[in-house]
Design a protein around this motif. Structure first.
Motif, mmCIF file in Angstrom:
data_model
loop_
_atom_site.group_PDB
_atom_site.id
_atom_site.type_symbol
_atom_site.label_atom_id
_atom_site.label_comp_id
_atom_site.label_asym_id
_atom_site.label_seq_id
_atom_site.Cartn_x
_atom_site.Cartn_y
_atom_site.Cartn_z
ATOM 1 N N LEU A 9 -8.313 13.631 -26.190
ATOM 2 C CA LEU A 9 -8.000 14.643 -27.205
ATOM 3 C C LEU A 9 -9.282 15.261 -27.765
ATOM 4 O O LEU A 9 -9.344 16.465 -28.000
ATOM 5 C CB LEU A 9 -7.162 14.032 -28.326
ATOM 6 N N LEU A 14 -9.087 18.641 -29.737
ATOM 7 C CA LEU A 14 -7.971 18.386 -30.639
ATOM 8 C C LEU A 14 -8.283 17.316 -31.687
ATOM 9 O O LEU A 14 -7.582 17.193 -32.681
ATOM 10 C CB LEU A 14 -6.727 17.993 -29.837
ATOM 11 N N LEU A 34 -8.785 14.241 -37.521
ATOM 12 C CA LEU A 34 -7.847 15.284 -37.132
ATOM 13 C C LEU A 34 -8.238 16.597 -37.805
ATOM 14 O O LEU A 34 -8.176 16.714 -39.031
ATOM 15 C CB LEU A 34 -6.425 14.885 -37.556
ATOM 16 N N THR A 38 -5.513 21.270 -35.532
ATOM 17 C CA THR A 38 -4.660 20.358 -34.772
ATOM 18 C C THR A 38 -3.463 19.938 -35.609
ATOM 19 O O THR A 38 -2.346 19.843 -35.098
ATOM 20 C CB THR A 38 -5.454 19.127 -34.307
#
Length: 93
Positions: A9, A14, A34, A38
């Motif tokens: 990811l 991401l 995060l 995303t």
């Protein structure tokens, strides 16, 4: 598998990798963060979309499904053994 999924990811942009620090010293470990973009992307999909994806994976890639299920069960089990729960003054979330 979870770390390799996080790496994948991050490679796709991401997740963000951040070196973990303790007292301003790098520990050699990586925290994954995060990004807002995303989170917004994830908010666009319903739980039903995720269920459909899991269902398709279960039928079309059973070996991946078993590995994924094993990792999820392991993570839930680890969470249960380390989380004292709300009855002991801990924040449940």
């Amino acid at each position: 598998m979870i770390d390799s999924a996080k790496d994948g990811l991050a490679d796709r942009g991401l997740l963000e990798r951040r070196p973990k620090r303790v007292f301003r010293l790098q520990t050699g470990r990586i925290d994954y963060v995060l990004p807002d973009a995303t989170a917004e992307l994830a908010a666009e999909h319903s739980p039903e979309d995720v269920e459909r994806l899991f269902s398709a994976t279960e039928t079309s890639r059973p070996e991946l499904w078993e590995l994924l299920r094993w990792e999820i069960d392991r993570a839930v089990s680890a969470r249960r053994t380390t989380d004292p729960g709300p009855y002991y003054g801990g924040d449940h979330w």
